[in-house]
Design an enzyme around this catalytic site. Sequence first.
Site, PDB file in Angstrom:
ATOM      1  N   ALA A  35    -125.383 -13.585 -14.075  1.00  0.00           N
ATOM      2  CA  ALA A  35    -124.918 -14.015 -15.117  1.00  0.00           C
ATOM      3  C   ALA A  35    -125.524 -15.717 -15.425  1.00  0.00           C
ATOM      4  CB  ALA A  35    -123.216 -14.224 -15.290  1.00  0.00           C
ATOM      5  N   ASP A  36    -125.888 -15.740 -16.757  1.00  0.00           N
ATOM      6  CA  ASP A  36    -126.399 -17.098 -17.216  1.00  0.00           C
ATOM      7  C   ASP A  36    -125.322 -17.552 -18.013  1.00  0.00           C
ATOM      8  OD1 ASP A  36    -126.614 -15.726 -19.641  1.00  0.00           O
ATOM      9  OD2 ASP A  36    -128.623 -15.863 -19.371  1.00  0.00           O
ATOM     10  N   SER A  37    -125.508 -18.623 -18.456  1.00  0.00           N
ATOM     11  CA  SER A  37    -124.343 -19.561 -19.136  1.00  0.00           C
ATOM     12  C   SER A  37    -124.026 -18.751 -20.335  1.00  0.00           C
ATOM     13  CB  SER A  37    -124.971 -20.895 -19.684  1.00  0.00           C
ATOM     14  OG  SER A  37    -125.909 -20.971 -20.311  1.00  0.00           O
TER      15      SER A  37
END
Length: 75
Positions: free
Chosen positions: A33-35
């Site tokens: 997951a990215d931000s």
Amino acid sequence: MVLEKVIEILADQLSVDPAIINEDSNLVDDLGADSLAVIDLIMCIEDEFKIEVPDSEVENLKTVGAIVQFIEDHQ
């Protein structure tokens, strides 16, 4: 149960196999997951469980277990 629903949401949002997700899974390191994905996940969790996750708490929700604990504590 909360854990199963969280795993379902994570698998759907991150396009990962639910079988690889467990309470120790780290959203960024293990699930990729990215931000932006984390923000989307938090919004889905808020909608699903009818809770509010303060911005100050988001940084503490790094693992699946932490998310589940937060939900259980705030329902």
